[in-house]
Design an enzyme around this catalytic site. Structure first.
Site: not given
Length: 221
Positions: A10-11, A15, A72, A156, A176
């Site tokens: 990921t960029r 995350k 994913d 969300d 969450k």
């Protein structure tokens, strides 16, 4: 023992930072693709979350020559036959915004009384030669009739979590993470990361041996 470099496919710095915090204390150095400059984007054309997670992880691992972790995830709505599913991010079109996707979903659910849904997350940890470990987690909930809350992203605002009496967008990030599909999958990975490290060292040692012998392998798990 020398730490293993693990690339998060990921960029998204938030995350990768989350995973770095989660795996703090283990002999692993967390990087993400942004640390390596421009690299091609993987094709996410799989039919399942597992296929897409593996495609991203393996592509990143082979491009960079390092173990890679990809995820994913998406939303499955029972009344819509599991849609939007793997097309969750592109439900309203390839250039769709979160608002576009939520608007289309609520329109599709108009008048529908059966509103059960679940979020799914699949993590894939792959090495350049092909083998991978897979982790999957889900979170059950319901689709609201209108968006609620200002936190989070994606679906969300329309995903209601009954146990908390809130949508994901009404929860703090900490609330969450404690119950979400992605949080659960990551904790499952963390809880057996000692075994994962053993697996990684074995796969990387095998890869080094094959390279020294001039053997090019393209395995699949």
């Amino acid at each position: 023992m020398e730490p293993i470099t693990l690339v998060i496919a990921t960029r998204n710095r938030a995350k990768s930072s989350e995973i770095r915090t989660l795996l703090h204390g283990f002999p692993v150095e967390i990087k993400d693709v942004a640390d390596f400059g421009p690299i091609p984007e993987p094709r996410e054309d799989g039919q399942t979350f597992e296929e897409n997670a593996y495609k991203k992880a393996l592509f990143t691992a082979r491009v960079l020559g390092l173990p890679a972790l990809a995820d994913d995830s998406g939303l499955e709505v029972e009344a819509l036959g599991g849609a939007p599913g793997v097309r969750s991010a592109r439900y309203a079109g390839d250039q769709a915004t979160d608002e576009d996707n939520n608007r289309k979903l609520l329109q599709a659910m108009k008048g529908q009384t059966h509103r059960k849904a679940r979020f799914v997350c699949v993590l894939s940890l792959a090495v350049p030669t092909g083998p991978a470990l897979t982790y999957e987690a889900t979170c059950e909930g319901e689709i609201t009739t209108e968006p609620r809350g200002r936190f989070g992203f994606g679906y969300d605002p329309v995903f209601y979590y009954p146990s908390a009496g809130k949508t994901f967008a009404e929860m703090t990030p900490e609330e969450k993470a404690a119950v979400s599909h992605r949080g659960r999958a990551l904790r499952e990975l963390r809880d057996e990361f000692d075994k994962v490290l053993v697996w990684l060292r074995q796969r990387l040692a095998e890869e080094k041996r094959l390279l020294s012998e001039g053997i090019c392998m393209h395995e699949h798990p």
